[in-house]
Design a protein around this motif. Structure first.
Motif, PDB file in Angstrom:
ATOM      1  N   LEU A 113      34.527  41.937  30.808  1.00 53.64           N
ATOM      2  CA  LEU A 113      35.183  41.208  31.884  1.00 53.64           C
ATOM      3  C   LEU A 113      34.365  41.357  33.167  1.00 53.64           C
ATOM      4  O   LEU A 113      34.039  42.479  33.568  1.00 53.64           O
ATOM      5  CB  LEU A 113      36.595  41.746  32.113  1.00 53.64           C
ATOM      6  N   GLN A 114      34.034  40.238  33.791  1.00 56.45           N
ATOM      7  CA  GLN A 114      33.416  40.246  35.119  1.00 56.45           C
ATOM      8  C   GLN A 114      34.538  40.042  36.136  1.00 56.45           C
ATOM      9  O   GLN A 114      35.127  38.965  36.224  1.00 56.45           O
ATOM     10  CB  GLN A 114      32.375  39.130  35.238  1.00 56.45           C
ATOM     11  N   ALA A 115      34.860  41.089  36.886  1.00 58.11           N
ATOM     12  CA  ALA A 115      35.987  41.051  37.829  1.00 58.11           C
ATOM     13  C   ALA A 115      35.471  40.789  39.247  1.00 58.11           C
ATOM     14  O   ALA A 115      34.850  41.657  39.871  1.00 58.11           O
ATOM     15  CB  ALA A 115      36.767  42.366  37.775  1.00 58.11           C
ATOM     16  N   LEU A 116      35.721  39.584  39.729  1.00 53.98           N
ATOM     17  CA  LEU A 116      35.338  39.193  41.082  1.00 53.98           C
ATOM     18  C   LEU A 116      36.534  39.319  42.012  1.00 53.98           C
ATOM     19  O   LEU A 116      37.664  39.545  41.575  1.00 53.98           O
ATOM     20  CB  LEU A 116      34.846  37.747  41.093  1.00 53.98           C
ATOM     21  N   PHE A 117      36.294  39.135  43.279  1.00 56.36           N
ATOM     22  CA  PHE A 117      37.382  38.955  44.235  1.00 56.36           C
ATOM     23  C   PHE A 117      37.551  37.474  44.526  1.00 56.36           C
ATOM     24  O   PHE A 117      38.575  36.876  44.272  1.00 56.36           O
ATOM     25  CB  PHE A 117      37.119  39.734  45.521  1.00 56.36           C
ATOM     26  N   PHE A 118      36.477  36.821  45.052  1.00 55.46           N
ATOM     27  CA  PHE A 118      36.526  35.396  45.322  1.00 55.46           C
ATOM     28  C   PHE A 118      36.329  34.610  44.032  1.00 55.46           C
ATOM     29  O   PHE A 118      35.571  35.019  43.156  1.00 55.46           O
ATOM     30  CB  PHE A 118      35.434  34.997  46.317  1.00 55.46           C
ATOM     31  N   PRO A 119      36.981  33.474  43.894  1.00 56.95           N
ATOM     32  CA  PRO A 119      36.734  32.609  42.728  1.00 56.95           C
ATOM     33  C   PRO A 119      35.297  32.114  42.717  1.00 56.95           C
ATOM     34  O   PRO A 119      34.658  32.033  43.767  1.00 56.95           O
ATOM     35  CB  PRO A 119      37.723  31.452  42.934  1.00 56.95           C
ATOM     36  N   PRO A 120      34.757  31.748  41.549  1.00 51.01           N
ATOM     37  CA  PRO A 120      33.361  31.307  41.457  1.00 51.01           C
ATOM     38  C   PRO A 120      33.039  30.104  42.323  1.00 51.01           C
ATOM     39  O   PRO A 120      31.894  29.940  42.745  1.00 51.01           O
ATOM     40  CB  PRO A 120      33.209  30.966  39.964  1.00 51.01           C
ATOM     41  N   GLU A 121      34.036  29.252  42.598  1.00 52.27           N
ATOM     42  CA  GLU A 121      33.754  28.062  43.399  1.00 52.27           C
ATOM     43  C   GLU A 121      33.677  28.350  44.891  1.00 52.27           C
ATOM     44  O   GLU A 121      33.279  27.497  45.679  1.00 52.27           O
ATOM     45  CB  GLU A 121      34.812  26.978  43.151  1.00 52.27           C
TER      46      GLU A 121
END
Length: 377
Positions: free
Chosen positions: A4-12
């Motif tokens: 799982l790649q856990a980001l804060f901001f969405p990719p867009e």
């Protein structure tokens, strides 16, 4: 291996980290790799209600600050969204924001969590005039580094200078691995062109930390010295109106184009000559590598990760932060000597292809991820 790649901001969302991870996913193909992205929707706020406890410090001592309160509420929201949306098991979680790293370790205590720290929120808040150095918000945000060190299985960051920045806030900075951001070379296609008037370009969020006020003053000095140019500013942010007003006051508004946010600037960038960004701080500065891959000459400030990307006079030019005359001199030098400008751009392209290639970074990540691969019985 299920990751799982856990980001804060969405990719867009605009920004180097969020937009980079989807390109990484393209290089991890089934059946050996199963990978997905998780992030908090921008519209989701105020849902989480859980109590928040850290093991290395008590955040409540800073709780009167609205900024700290907002951060904690975002933490609660991330917990709420994670519990709602994630139901499967992962072999490994790679987090790209402190909230993501700490929440994932809290909810998946038996799953290895790697944490990459890409930037300093507290440094940006200070430079943008939102908080004071050593104030409660600063102490809270820097305390999170020690909490991350205590909680996650491994920490990484994007430049040696940023690892040095972290030293006062962790116990074992030497254990933090440095792995720079990677860029898909196929996205960047240099285009041969010959601009009669030098075309300058910068790309960033329009916030004080990026130093665009300094750039406008440098460009005004260029004009006073009789140099023709066009400055193209790609990006948006809270100080756009202030910057437009400053350009008018400096009588360079007609020489400056404000584009706002652009989804695929790499398709636009190769037509320019010089990329310039006088940031006051930068953990890495992804846009410099992107500009280098477009075969642009680079001019930046001698701070953070920019100084690791640029060797002054070899693959770009470095100037002190907050020095419009030094920046003007560097711009003038590159604008007036086409051969020198070409050599800077060629060297920058070669270094970016070698060091910041997405292929190289993905290979490094694969070696790291395999280390955590569970033994199948």
């Amino acid at each position: 291996m299920n990751i799982l790649q856990a980001l804060f901001f969405p990719p867009e969302q605009p920004g180097g980290v969020s937009s980079m991870v989807p390109y990484i996913l393209d290089r991890f193909q089934p059946p050996h790799w199963e990978m997905e992205i998780f992030s908090l929707p921008k519209r989701l706020r105020g849902k989480g209600q859980e109590e928040v406890h850290f093991q290395t410090f008590d955040w409540n001592q800073y709780g009167e600050s609205p900024i700290v309160q907002k951060y904690i509420q975002t933490y609660r929201d991330y917990i709420w969204w994670t519990k709602l949306r994630l139901t499967r098991h992962y072999d490994l979680i790679h987090a790209h924001h402190p909230i993501a790293g700490l929440v994932m370790k809290q909810l998946y205590p038996d799953t290895p969590v790697i944490m990459t720290i890409h930037s300093s929120f507290e440094q940006e808040l200070i430079l943008n005039g939102k908080i004071e150095p050593n104030g409660p918000e600063h102490k809270f945000l820097t305390s999170l580094y020690g909490e991350l060190e205590h909680q996650v299985d491994e920490m990484m960051t994007v430049s040696y200078s940023f690892r040095t920045y972290l030293e006062p806030y962790v116990r074992h900075a030497e254990r933090i691995e440095v792995l720079p951001n990677g860029f898909d070379e196929k996205r960047f296609k240099p285009i041969a062109h010959d601009n009669v008037v030098p075309q300058l370009i910068t790309m960033c969020r329009l916030v004080p930390a990026k130093g665009l006020d300094v750039l406008l003053h440098a460009c005004a000095e260029l004009k006073r010295r009789g140099h023709a140019y066009v400055l193209h500013i790609i990006g948006d942010g809270p100080i756009r109106k202030e910057l437009e007003q400053l350009a008018q006051e400096l009588s360079i508004y007609d020489d400056t184009i404000f584009y706002g946010y652009m989804l695929h600037p790499e398709e636009f960038m190769p037509f320019f000559d010089i990329f310039v960004l006088p940031s006051r701080a930068e953990a890495f500065g992804s846009v410099f590598a992107e500009a280098a891959l477009c075969w642009l000459s680079l001019i930046g400030t001698n701070v953070g990760g920019i100084a690791e990307q640029i060797e002054d006079g070899v693959n770009g030019l470095l100037v002190p932060p907050d020095d419009p005359i030094a920046l003007c001199n560097a711009l003038e030098r590159a604008m007036m000597d086409g051969s020198f400008r070409y050599e800077l751009a060629r060297a920058a392209w070669a270094k970016a292809k070698q060091i910041y290639s997405l292929t190289r970074i993905v290979n490094e990540l694969k070696r790291k991820y395999v280390h955590y691969q569970p033994k199948r019985g």
